[in-house]
Design a protein around this motif. Structure first.
Motif, mmCIF file in Angstrom:
data_model
loop_
_atom_site.group_PDB
_atom_site.id
_atom_site.type_symbol
_atom_site.label_atom_id
_atom_site.label_comp_id
_atom_site.label_asym_id
_atom_site.label_seq_id
_atom_site.Cartn_x
_atom_site.Cartn_y
_atom_site.Cartn_z
ATOM 1 N N ASP A 156 -22.728 31.390 -2.408
ATOM 2 C CA ASP A 156 -21.736 30.391 -2.046
ATOM 3 C C ASP A 156 -22.129 29.661 -0.771
ATOM 4 O O ASP A 156 -21.848 28.500 -0.604
ATOM 5 C CB ASP A 156 -20.388 31.092 -1.858
ATOM 6 C CG ASP A 156 -19.265 30.092 -1.784
ATOM 7 O OD1 ASP A 156 -19.029 29.431 -2.801
ATOM 8 O OD2 ASP A 156 -18.646 29.975 -0.721
ATOM 9 N N SER A 157 -22.760 30.365 0.115
ATOM 10 C CA SER A 157 -23.098 29.789 1.406
ATOM 11 C C SER A 157 -24.597 29.768 1.572
ATOM 12 O O SER A 157 -25.285 30.733 1.266
ATOM 13 C CB SER A 157 -22.490 30.647 2.524
ATOM 14 O OG SER A 157 -23.259 30.553 3.688
ATOM 15 N N CYS A 169 -26.338 32.496 3.578
ATOM 16 C CA CYS A 169 -26.730 33.742 2.915
ATOM 17 C C CYS A 169 -27.754 33.334 1.864
ATOM 18 O O CYS A 169 -27.381 32.865 0.790
ATOM 19 C CB CYS A 169 -25.519 34.390 2.264
ATOM 20 S SG CYS A 169 -24.341 35.004 3.455
ATOM 21 N N ILE A 221 -8.083 33.648 4.838
ATOM 22 C CA ILE A 221 -8.890 32.537 5.362
ATOM 23 C C ILE A 221 -9.001 31.484 4.250
ATOM 24 O O ILE A 221 -9.214 31.827 3.095
ATOM 25 C CB ILE A 221 -10.286 33.064 5.754
ATOM 26 C CG1 ILE A 221 -10.171 34.177 6.800
ATOM 27 C CG2 ILE A 221 -11.195 31.928 6.225
ATOM 28 C CD1 ILE A 221 -9.580 33.747 8.111
ATOM 29 N N PRO A 222 -8.855 30.217 4.618
ATOM 30 C CA PRO A 222 -8.944 29.172 3.575
ATOM 31 C C PRO A 222 -10.339 29.097 2.956
ATOM 32 O O PRO A 222 -11.303 29.589 3.545
ATOM 33 C CB PRO A 222 -8.627 27.868 4.339
ATOM 34 C CG PRO A 222 -8.199 28.254 5.700
ATOM 35 C CD PRO A 222 -8.613 29.659 5.947
ATOM 36 N N PRO A 223 -10.441 28.463 1.799
ATOM 37 C CA PRO A 223 -11.766 28.321 1.181
ATOM 38 C C PRO A 223 -12.700 27.529 2.097
ATOM 39 O O PRO A 223 -12.243 26.714 2.896
ATOM 40 C CB PRO A 223 -11.488 27.521 -0.099
ATOM 41 C CG PRO A 223 -10.021 27.546 -0.298
ATOM 42 C CD PRO A 223 -9.386 27.836 1.012
ATOM 43 N N GLY A 224 -13.982 27.761 1.946
ATOM 44 C CA GLY A 224 -14.958 27.096 2.798
ATOM 45 C C GLY A 224 -15.171 25.643 2.429
ATOM 46 O O GLY A 224 -14.573 25.124 1.487
ATOM 47 N N LEU A 265 -17.525 28.457 6.389
ATOM 48 C CA LEU A 265 -17.844 29.508 5.426
ATOM 49 C C LEU A 265 -16.640 29.836 4.551
ATOM 50 O O LEU A 265 -16.780 30.074 3.353
ATOM 51 C CB LEU A 265 -18.360 30.758 6.141
ATOM 52 C CG LEU A 265 -19.871 30.725 6.339
ATOM 53 C CD1 LEU A 265 -20.263 29.725 7.404
ATOM 54 C CD2 LEU A 265 -20.425 32.094 6.642
ATOM 55 N N GLY A 266 -15.482 29.880 5.163
ATOM 56 C CA GLY A 266 -14.278 30.144 4.393
ATOM 57 C C GLY A 266 -14.221 31.590 3.907
ATOM 58 O O GLY A 266 -15.097 32.412 4.179
ATOM 59 N N GLU A 305 -14.579 33.119 0.956
ATOM 60 C CA GLU A 305 -15.665 33.698 0.151
ATOM 61 C C GLU A 305 -16.942 33.809 0.975
ATOM 62 O O GLU A 305 -17.696 34.757 0.847
ATOM 63 C CB GLU A 305 -15.913 32.830 -1.087
ATOM 64 C CG GLU A 305 -14.720 32.712 -2.021
ATOM 65 C CD GLU A 305 -14.186 34.073 -2.447
ATOM 66 O OE1 GLU A 305 -15.000 34.987 -2.643
ATOM 67 O OE2 GLU A 305 -12.946 34.210 -2.552
ATOM 68 N N GLY A 306 -17.158 32.822 1.805
ATOM 69 C CA GLY A 306 -18.367 32.824 2.622
ATOM 70 C C GLY A 306 -18.403 33.995 3.582
ATOM 71 O O GLY A 306 -19.442 34.638 3.764
ATOM 72 N N LEU A 307 -17.277 34.291 4.199
ATOM 73 C CA LEU A 307 -17.242 35.407 5.147
ATOM 74 C C LEU A 307 -17.453 36.734 4.420
ATOM 75 O O LEU A 307 -18.148 37.630 4.922
ATOM 76 C CB LEU A 307 -15.918 35.423 5.915
ATOM 77 C CG LEU A 307 -15.679 34.244 6.858
ATOM 78 C CD1 LEU A 307 -14.334 34.389 7.572
ATOM 79 C CD2 LEU A 307 -16.794 34.105 7.890
ATOM 80 N N ILE A 308 -16.845 36.866 3.257
ATOM 81 C CA ILE A 308 -17.056 38.097 2.477
ATOM 82 C C ILE A 308 -18.529 38.236 2.135
ATOM 83 O O ILE A 308 -19.129 39.314 2.280
ATOM 84 C CB ILE A 308 -16.182 38.066 1.200
ATOM 85 C CG1 ILE A 308 -14.698 38.193 1.572
ATOM 86 C CG2 ILE A 308 -16.603 39.165 0.239
ATOM 87 C CD1 ILE A 308 -13.740 37.998 0.410
ATOM 88 N N GLN A 309 -19.118 37.113 1.731
ATOM 89 C CA GLN A 309 -20.528 37.146 1.370
ATOM 90 C C GLN A 309 -21.402 37.514 2.568
ATOM 91 O O GLN A 309 -22.404 38.224 2.424
ATOM 92 C CB GLN A 309 -20.917 35.766 0.838
ATOM 93 C CG GLN A 309 -22.199 35.774 0.066
ATOM 94 C CD GLN A 309 -22.591 34.376 -0.367
ATOM 95 O OE1 GLN A 309 -22.198 33.398 0.257
ATOM 96 N NE2 GLN A 309 -23.367 34.299 -1.412
#
Lengths: 446, 480, 446, 480
Positions: free
Chosen positions: A3-4, A7, A44-47, B339-340, B342-346
Motif C-alpha cells: 500500500d505504501s 514499505c 487513523i484515516p486512510p492514507g 500513510l494512513g 493501512e500504511g501504519l499497520i504495514q
C-alpha cells in the motif's frame, strides 16, 4: 499488500522472506502478542498520496496568518537566516544521520559539533560548551541541576526578570526534587539586588539571571558574580546570543554557567521549534555538564579526529547516576547555529547586534514620542524594551494584530500590576517604514 | 579536514547584512560594551559552503547507507515531510499567546490538536501533550505526571521500577523526576523476571517503566500481568515508546494497561534524526492524569476554534518553551496522514518481517541468545567471534569499511557482546541481503583472519580513534 | 574594497597578490584595454544584502497571480513533481558541476545521463537517445536538421497540427538555410494525409508531426511512417512523454526520430523554463545526432564507467562541421526527468497517464453537457481536447481568468477561422471539484 | 555503482499517485494503446534517494572542489539565487499568452524587461532578448539577426569570419544560420592576425565573431580597428560574451563597436552549470537590429504595464518556446541586483587579479606561450612536461587525485598542450595557493617520476576510461 511505497516489498519478496522466517503469514509473526491484547480499533484515516498530503499541509499552513509584522520576541526572534544555512544543514548526510556513536563514519557531524562548541565558547567567553540541549528554557533547568550537583546544595534563586517560560520550566523540572526555588520579584525591571543579598546563604546552589532580561534591560553582572561567588554559589546567566555581538560576554562578567536559546542563530521561528539550547561553563565543571560533548583526539595513525567524549556522564552509561537524561538533543539546530555564526563571522556578529540595537533605539524614540507613552528607563536595552501605554495593553495588541502588526508582548499575564506594559522587540529585519507604521498605528489606538 | 577556524582570514565576510535605514544609536556604556569581538570564523560564502558540504560527505547517513542501528529506528525519512515543515517557517509562536492572537494561528494549533488525537488513538491513550522535545524529555514529563497524580491522591511514593534491559534514559529521567530506581533483572527467557518483579513491588513504587517489545525486540507475554501487579500496588505503568514501530495497529499500550506513554516521533513517525536531534517526545496519558498535563494545552471550543488553556491549576507547568519541536510535529503529522491506517499497520508488519528475516539468515553465523520470533529488531552476540579475539565493536568497524553503518553494539547490557539489528520497514530485501552477506563475511573473516577485522576501518577519513586521550585531555574547544 | 562577500579577498591579500602580479593596483591590470574604449557609464543600481535581494524577489513574484487553476497546456503541463526530484537534483554535486569532460571525477553526472538516455529510449521505444537538448521546440528543429543531414535532401514537411511554437522555432532555425519548409494545413484537427501524399517527393527530408497534436488528437502514425519511408524521408514525431504511459510509442509506430519537451517529467512550470528537449532515434542515425551522448565503457582495470562519446560530432571538435552548435544543454533538467521517471516507474507511468486521460474525459463530458458547446470529434485524445464555444473564446477566457481559472488556450491566434475554439488541458492535479467549477464558470459565461 | 535499472524489482513503486476522483475512461483503441509498459526503473523512494545521493557523491563540483576550468567561469553560485528561483515555480507561461493574461504575470514580465535593460547597460547595447537558451543558442540567434538585417538591406552576404582561437560554437552557430566560415589565424602576439584579417574581409562577409578578451585571456588592443574594418565592408561585429566576466563596468562591447552580443548567464552572472546546463544566452543588439529580435517581445506601455508583442513583421520569429530559461534568468537578475554596480566591477577586478596571480606564480614551472598581463584566465602549455612524456591530460589527471578539478586542456587549439586556468573571483587566495602548490608538485613529479603522473588518477571511482571502446561500441542505452 504494497500500500505504501515506504514499505518496498513486493508480494513475491514477502513470500520468500516469510519462508526464511518460517512463518506462513506476516500475521503469524505477531503471535507473541496475546490475542486478548490485540488492538480492537484503529481509527487513523486512510492514507493518501504525497501530492494530496502536501496539499493538505498547505491548506493547514494557510489557516495561519503569514502577513504579520513582528515586534514580538519573548524568547524567539525574527532574524535573518542566510540562505546557506538551509542549504548546508539540508545536506542529507547531516540530517539523516544519527548521534555519532561510530566516530569513523561520523566525522562530519563530530567536527561540526566541535566547531559549534568552539563558536559557543568564543561567543559566551566560556571555556567549555556541550553539543546542545533542547532549548533555552530547559537549558536554564539543566544549568540549575548542574549547579546543584557541583555545589551539593539544595536551593536555586531565580531573578523574576528571567523569562516566565524559563522560570516555569525550571519549576517543572524541579517539581518533585528535594530542591527549593526562590524567586525574587523584579524591581523596576531589574534584579532586586537587596532582596538577593538577603537570601544568599549556604543553601543556595545558584542564582539564575537573564541578560538582557525579559523587560529588555541589560545589567552588568560582574558585581553580582562577586556577590554570588562570595556566598559559595554559582552564577547562571541566560543570554541572547545575538546580543553578545556587542554586550560584554558572560565569561568576562564572571558567570559560571552561560545558557540560552539558539533559535536566533539561524533557526526559523517555525511556531516555536525546533530550536536549541546552549550551555557553556568554566572548565572546572565539565564533568558535571549535561548532554553530549565532542572532543578532539587522534586516530591510531596520529591523525586528528573527533569523538563523543566524557560519555561516562551520560545516561546510556551511568543510567540513574547520569548528569542528565538527555539522549536526543538538537544537533541539527546547533549545526544551523554554527553555520549561521560562521557566515556572519567575527565582525558581522557585532554589526548585526548593532543593527538590532540601532533599530530598537529608533523605535524606542519614536514610541516615546507618542503622547502618554513612556519607556522603562531603568537600564540600557538591546533590541527589546518595555513601554507603558496610557491604557491597558491587551486590547491595543488585539486591535493591532487585526491590522497585521504584532506590536509587542503585554506583560499583564506575567507580572502583577503591569496591565499597561508592553515589551517591544525590534530586530534587524524591521525596516524604518515598518517601525513608523507601528508608531502611527499605536498612536491611533491610544 | 581543517577546522573552519583554521580557514579563517581576518576581515573576510560570509554574508552581507542589510544596510541600516535608521540613525546609529549611541554605544552601550562601558562595562556592558564588549571590547573584543567574539572569535568567530571569518570566511567567504564559498569557503563556508565548501567546508560544510565536504564535512557532510564524511558522514554515513540513511540517505547514503543502510543504517540498521538497533533501538534507533533509522527508517527512511520521506522528502515531502521536509517540504511540509518549510510551510510553517514564518510563524512566530508568541502570536498564539497574545490577546486575540489565537485567531491567527488556527492552522498550527489545529494541527497540534489533531496530532494529539491521532497519537492517542495509536497508543490507546485519552489525551496527549506534544510539548516534550525528545524521548527522554517525554519520559521525564511522563514520570512528573505520575508524581503529580500520586501527590494529588496524597500518595507518598519514592521508587520507580525498571528492568535491567531498559534504555538508560528511563532511570535517568525518573531520577530527575525525584524518584529512586529499583532495577529488576531479565530472566533467561528474555523478559523481566516476573518473580523478582513481584518481590520488587511495594506501595512505595510510583511507577514501572517498560518498553514493549523490549530492547531484545521481544514482546513480553506477561505484560498484562505486570500491569495488573503494578496497579495492585497503586503504581502506574509507563510505556517507553521507543519501540512503537513494531506494533502500530496491532496492540495499543493503553489497552494493555499502560497509563502513560511517550512516543518518539523521530523513530516511529519518520522524522529525521538530524545527527542527534531534534526529535520530539509527545506523551499520552489515561484520563486520570489529564489534569496534570503541561500547559499551554490546546482545546477545541464549541465552534471548532482552537484555543489555548494556560492556567490549569493541577498542571505540572511547562516542560519547554512554547509548543515543543513544532517542525518535527509537522513532519510526523504529514507522515501519519500520508500513510494512513493501512500504511501504519504495514509499517509495523514489514518492520517485524524484516527483523525476523535477518535474524533467521544470520542465526547460523552469530549466537542468538534469545531465539524467538522477534518484533522489529533482533539481538545477536559476538561471543562466538570472541573466541578469535574479535569483539562486537570489531565486527562494527568491519562493516563500516563495506559501507554499512554498524548495528548498535553493547546494548542491551544484558547481552554479552551484543549486536542489535533493526532494519526498519523501509529497507528493501536486496539491501538486507547485501548487508547479510557482509555480516557473514565478517563472521568468516573473524575466524580466518581475525587481524583483518581488528584493523578495520581502513577506508574512512580516520581509523580508530583514541577515546581515552579525548576523555583525559578534554579538548572540547579549538584553542588556535 | 571588499564590497561583496562573493569576492573574498581582504585588502592585505589584494596587496600581496598585486605584488606577485607585479602591479601597483588592480586598475593597472586593465592597462591592456585602450583608455578610449573604457566604459563611460555604468548604470546598474547599487547592490544590496542577500536579505534585501530575496525580499525584492518575493515582491516581484507576488506581482504574479499564483492562485490560478490551470486548464492550459500548449507545451507546458501542470503535473505533480514528487518531492524527491527537488531534493536529489538539488544536490550541490549535481547542480554546481560542469559538463563532464573529465569522466573520472564526473561519474555521477555521466551515469545519471546514461540512465536518462535509457529511460528516454524505453519510454519512446527508440534505440538511442542523446543527453538532452534545450526544449521541445528546438528539439523539433534539431531533428529536422538531423534529417536533412541523414537524407541529404532540402525540404521539411510540417503538419500544421504541430504546436505553432515548435513550427515557429523550426522556421527560425531554418530561416537562413537553403531549406524549404512546407506546412500542411490541418483537416478537422488532424493531419491532412491527402495533402501530405501530394507533397511527398524526392526532396523531402522529413515529415514532422506531433502526437497528441496541438488540438489534443492522437493519431496512429504507423501507416504514415510507411508512406514517409516509401518516399525516402524520415518521420519525425514530437511526443508528450507522459502520454507514452498509455499511447503506443513512436518507436513501435515506426517513427525515425522522436522528440519532445521534458517539462512534464519533473520540471516545474517556472514561467516557461528551464525545461529540456529530448531526442531519440534509430541507432543507424546516431552519428548524425545533435548534442551530448554518454556511452558505457571500461577503465584500464576493466571496471565499468561512463564517458561523453562520439564527441567527434560536436562543435568543440568539429567546429562548423558539427552536427549541432549545442554546448550547454539542459543536463540538470534531464536529471530531473530521470528522477521523475524512476520515481513513477514502469507501472506508475501508465497509471499516471490513465489518470490524466480519465480526468480529461470527465472534463470533456462535463463541458460537452453545456448547451452550445461541442467537442472536436475527430480522434481520441489524451489530456487535452478542443471544444467549440457558441461564441468567441477570447473574451470568455479573459473573464474566467479574473475568476482564477485559466480555462484553456483559444486557438484564434494560431489558426484561421477558429475564434470559437478552445483547447482544454486536464492533468492529474485537477480535481473533480475544480473540473466542476470550470464547467459551471464556463456555463455561466456562455 | 549499479544502474538504477539493475536495482529495479518488478512491482516496486517509488511514488504513490493521487487517487482518482473521476470515473475511469474507456481505454484507447487498439493501435493507439501501448501494449507493453515502458521499462522504467521500479524502485522504492529510499532506493531512489540512496542511488542518486550516492551518484552525486561521485562528482567534483564547485561546492566541493576548486574548479578552475578555463573559459567556463566556474564561479560560486550563491545559494540565495536558488531560493529566488523557487518563488516562480508555480507560474504557467501560457497564462501570459492568453487574452488578458498579461495582467496576471506582471512580476515575471517586468523582471524579464528589467533584466534586459540591465544586460543592455552592461554590454553597451540598445535592446536585449532573453529568449535564447544557452550561449550557442544566443550565437545562432545573433547571427540570424545579422542575416535578417542584411536581408532587409538587400545585402547578399555569405561568410562569417572567426579567429582560429574562437570557441567551436562560433563557427557551428554561424553555419546553422546559413553562412560559410572563414577562419583567421592567430598572430604570434596572441591576437587574431590583423593583416590576415584584412585579407579575409570582403563585401561578402556578413559578420565577424570575436571573443574579447579572447580565449587566451588577452584583451585585443586592435579590437576597435577590427570593428572599423568590418564595418567598412558592411559587416557587423558579433561579440561572444563567454568572457564577459573580465570586463564588467570596465569596457562595454557596444562602445567598442560590436553590434550584437550574447551573454552567458551561467558564466558571468553566477547561475549554476547544472552538470552541463541549463544556462541562458540573452542577446543584445544595437538599434539597427531591434526590428528583427525574436518574439514575443516584452514592452512597457505608458502606464508602466508590461505587455507582449507577438507579431512584429521583421522578427526572425521564435528562438524557443515561451520566455527562455526563465528560472535561470531569475537567478541572474537576483545576482545583478544583489551585487550591484560596485559589486559587478569588483567581480571583474578580482577575476583578473586572481588570474594574473596564478599566471605569475606558475610561470616558473609551465611554459606561458603568451606572456602578457592577462584578463580573467591564462593559458599555459605543458610542452616542458612533454619532454618527460607527460601531456596536459596527465597533469589534469594528477590534479584530480589531489582534489582539484583540472583546468581546461587542449583548448584553445592554437596552444600546444594547452592548460587554460580560470580561477574566477570567488576563490580565496588560500584556495589558489593550495592549487598552485599542487600544480608545482605536478610539474616536479612530471620530471622526477613521470610514471606517477601517467598513472593518475588512482583515488577516483574509476581510473582512466577507454574512450575508443565507447565510441566504437556505442553502448548508449542499458540493454539489460
Amino acid at each position: 499488500m504494497n500500500d505504501s511505497h515506504y514499505c518496498p516489498h513486493t508480494p513475491e519478496e514477502i513470500r520468500e522472506m516469510l519462508s526464511v522466517a518460517g512463518a506462513s503469514s506476516v500475521e503469524e509473526l505477531f503471535a507473541p502478542i496475546p490475542p486478548e491484547l490485540r488492538a480492537k480499533t484503529f481509527n487513523i484515516p486512510p492514507g493518501m498520496s504525497e501530492f494530496e498530503t502536501f496539499a493538505r499541509m498547505q491548506a493547514i499552513a494557510a489557516d495561519n496568518s503569514a502577513a504579520m509584522v513582528n515586534f514580538i520576541g519573548g524568547g524567539f526572534y525574527d532574524h535573518i537566516i542566510p540562505a546557506v544555512v538551509d542549504h548546508l544543514s539540508g545536506r542529507a548526510e547531516f540530517y539523516t544521520a544519527y548521534t555519532p556513536y561510530q566516530p569513523e563514519c561520523s566525522q562530519g557531524t563530530l567536527q561540526a559539533l566541535f566547531e559549534y562548541q568552539t563558536a559557543i565558547c568564543r561567543l559566551t567567553g566560556m571555556e567549555v560548551s556541550n553539543a546542545s540541549l533542547y532549548d533555552g528554557a530547559t537549558a536554564c533547568a539543566e544549568a540549575a541541576m548542574m549547579a546543584l550537583r557541583v555545589t551539593g546544595r539544595t536551593r536555586i534563586v531565580v531573578d523574576g526578570c528571567v523569562s516566565p517560560f524559563s522560570r516555569q520550566v525550571l519549576k517543572t523540572y524541579l517539581y518533585n526534587q528535594a530542591v527549593e526555588v526562590v524567586e525574587i520579584a523584579p524591581l523596576d525591571g531589574l534584579l532586586n539586588r537587596a532582596a538577593l543579598a538577603a537570601c544568599l546563604d549556604e543553601h543556595v546552589a545558584a542564582v539564575l539571571v537573564q541578560n538582557p532580561n525579559f523587560f529588555g534591560c541589560i545589567e552588568d553582572l560582574s558585581p553580582l558574580a562577586e556577590q554570588v561567588h562570595a556566598a559559595g554559589a554559582l552564577l547562571v546567566a541566560s543570554v541572547y546570543p545575538i546580543s553578545l555581538g556587542i554586550i560584554t560576554s558572560p565569561g568576562e562578567m564572571g558567570v559560571d554557567i552561560a545558557v540560552g536559546d539558539g533559535q536566533s542563530l539561524g533557526n526559523p521561528l517555525s511556531f516555536g521549534g525546533p530550536s536549541f539550547g546552549f550551555l557553556a561553563a568554566k572548565k572546572a565543571f565539565i564533568r558535571n555538564m549535561p548532554g553530549r560533548i565532542v572532543g578532539e583526539t587522534v586516530d591510531k595513525n596520529g591523525k586528528r579526529g573527533f569523538v563523543l567524549t566524557l560519555q561516562a556522564r551520560e545516561q546510556h552509561i551511568k543510567r540513574h547516576k547520569a548528569t542528565s537524561n538527555i539522549c536526543s538533543n538538537q544537533g541539527l539546530c546547533a549545526l544551523r547555529g554554527l553555520i549561521f555564526l560562521s557566515a556572519v563571522g567575527r565582525e558581522g556578529v557585532a554589526d548585526l547586534a548593532r543593527l538590532n540595537r540601532d533599530k530598537a533605539e529608533y523605535a524606542k524614540a519614536r514610541l516615546a514620542g507618542i503622547p502618554g507613552v513612556t519607556v522603562l528607563p531603568s537600564a540600557p536595552t538591546f533590541n527589546e524594551f518595555t513601554v507603558f501605554l496610557p491604557k491597558p495593553a491587551a486590547p491595543v495588541v488585539a486591535e493591532l494584530l487585526k491590522q497585521g502588526i504584532a506590536p509587542g508582548v503585554p506583560l499583564e499575564d506575567y507580572y502583577e500590576d503591569s496591565a499597561n506594559a508592553l515589551v517591544v522587540t525590534v530586530t534587524e529585519k524591521r525596516t524604518k517604514k515598518e517601525i513608523d507604521w507601528l508608531t502611527e498605528a499605536l498612536r491611533a489606538e491610544l | 579536514m581543517e577546522l573552519i577556524y583554521e580557514k579563517s582570514v581576518p576581515g573576510r565576510r560570509g554574508v552581507k547584512l542589510p544596510a541600516s535605514d535608521v540613525p546609529p544609536a549611541p554605544p552601550l556604556p562601558e562595562g556592558l560594551l564588549r571590547t573584543e569581538p567574539a572569535g568567530l570564523a571569518e570566511v567567504s560564502e564559498l569557503d563556508l559552503v565548501r567546508h560544510f558540504t565536504n564535512l557532510s560527505r564524511l558522514n554515513f547517513s540513511v540517505d547514503t547507507n543502510f543504517y540498521p542501528l538497533g533501538s534507533c529506528t533509522m527508517k527512511y525519512n520521506a522528502k515531502v515531510l521536509e517540504n511540509a515543515a518549510v510551510l510553517f517557517v514564518p510563524f512566530h509562536p508568541m502570536t498564539a499567546l497574545l490577546p486575540g492572537g489565537g485567531e491567527f494561528c488556527q492552522g498550527s494549533l489545529g494541527m497540534l490538536y489533531d496530532l494529539g488525537q491521532m497519537l492517542a488513538d495509536i497508543t490507546g491513550m485519552d489525551e496527549v501533550t506534544t510539548q516534550p522535545l525528545a524521548g527522554a524529555h517525554g519520559e521525564m514529563t511522563g514520570i512528573l505526571l505520575i508524581s503529580a497524580y500520586h501527590r494529588a491522591k496524597g500518595n507518598r511514593k519514592k521508587y520507580v521500577v525498571v528492568p535491567d534491559s531498559s534504555h538508560g534514559t528511563n532511570p535517568a529521567s525518573a531520577t530527575i523526576a525525584g524518584y529512586e530506581i529499583i532495577t529488576v533483572p531479565t530472566a533467561p527467557y528474555g523478559d523481566m523476571d516476573l518473580e523478582l518483579f513481584r518481590q520488587a513491588m511495594s506501595d512505595e513504587v510510583a511507577a514501572v517503566m517498560m518498553t514493549c517489545p523490549n530492547t531484545l525486540g521481544l514482546f513480553n507475554p506477561h505484560i498484562k500481568e505486570i500491569c495488573d501487579i503494578a496497579h495492585s500496588f497503586g503504581a502506574l505503568m509507563y510505556y517507553d515508546g521507543a519501540n512503537l514501530n513494531a506494533i502500530m495497529g496491532k496492540v495499543k499500550p493503553g489497552d494493555v494497561g499502560f497509563d502513560v506513554v511517550h512516543v518518539n516521533l523521530h523513530k516511529t513517525f519518520g522524522t529525521p534524526h538530524g545527527g542527534g536531534g531534534p526529535g520530539a517526545g509527545p506523551v499520552g496519558v489515561k484520563k486520570a492524569l489529564i489534569p496534570f498535563l503541561p500547559q499551554p494545552r490546546i482545546d477545541m471550543d464549541d465552534e471548532g476554534t482552537f484555543v489555548l488553556q494556560t492556567s490549569r491549576p493541577g498542571s505540572i507547568g511547562r516542560a519547554a518553551n512554547f509548543f515543543g519541536n513544532f517542525g518535527i510535529m509537522v513532519r510526523a503529522y504529514a507522515y501519519i496522514i500520508m500513510l494512513g491506517r493501512e500504511g501504519l499497520i504495514q509499517v509495523s508488519e514489514q518492520a517485524v518481517l524484516n527483523a525476523n528475516y535477518i535474524k533467521e539468515r544470520l542465526k547460523p553465523y552469530y549466537d542468538l541468545p534469545y531465539d524467538q520470533t522477534c518484533m522489529h529488531e533482533c539481538v545477536f552476540s559476538a561471543s562466538r567471534q570472541l573466541a578469535h579475539g574479535v569483539h562486537a565493536i570489531d565486527i562494527a568497524k568491519f562493516l563500516i569499511d563495506r559501507g554499512y553503518h554498524p548495528p548498535t553494539v553493547y546494548f542491551p547490557l544484558i547481552v554479552k557482546e551484543a549486536i542489535m539489528i533493526e532494519p526498519t520497514e523501509t529497507e528493501s530485501k536486496a539491501a538486507m541481503d547485501a548487508f547479510i552477506d557482509v555480516m557473514i563475511e565478517a563472521a568468516r573473516t573473524a575466524e580466518s583472519d581475525p587481524q583483518a577485522v581488528l584493523d578495520a576501518p581502513l577506508t574512512m577519513p580516520v581509523s580508530r580513534l583514541d577515546e581515552t586521550k579525548a576523555a583525559r585531555e578534554q579538548h572540547v574547544c579549538y584553542l588556535g
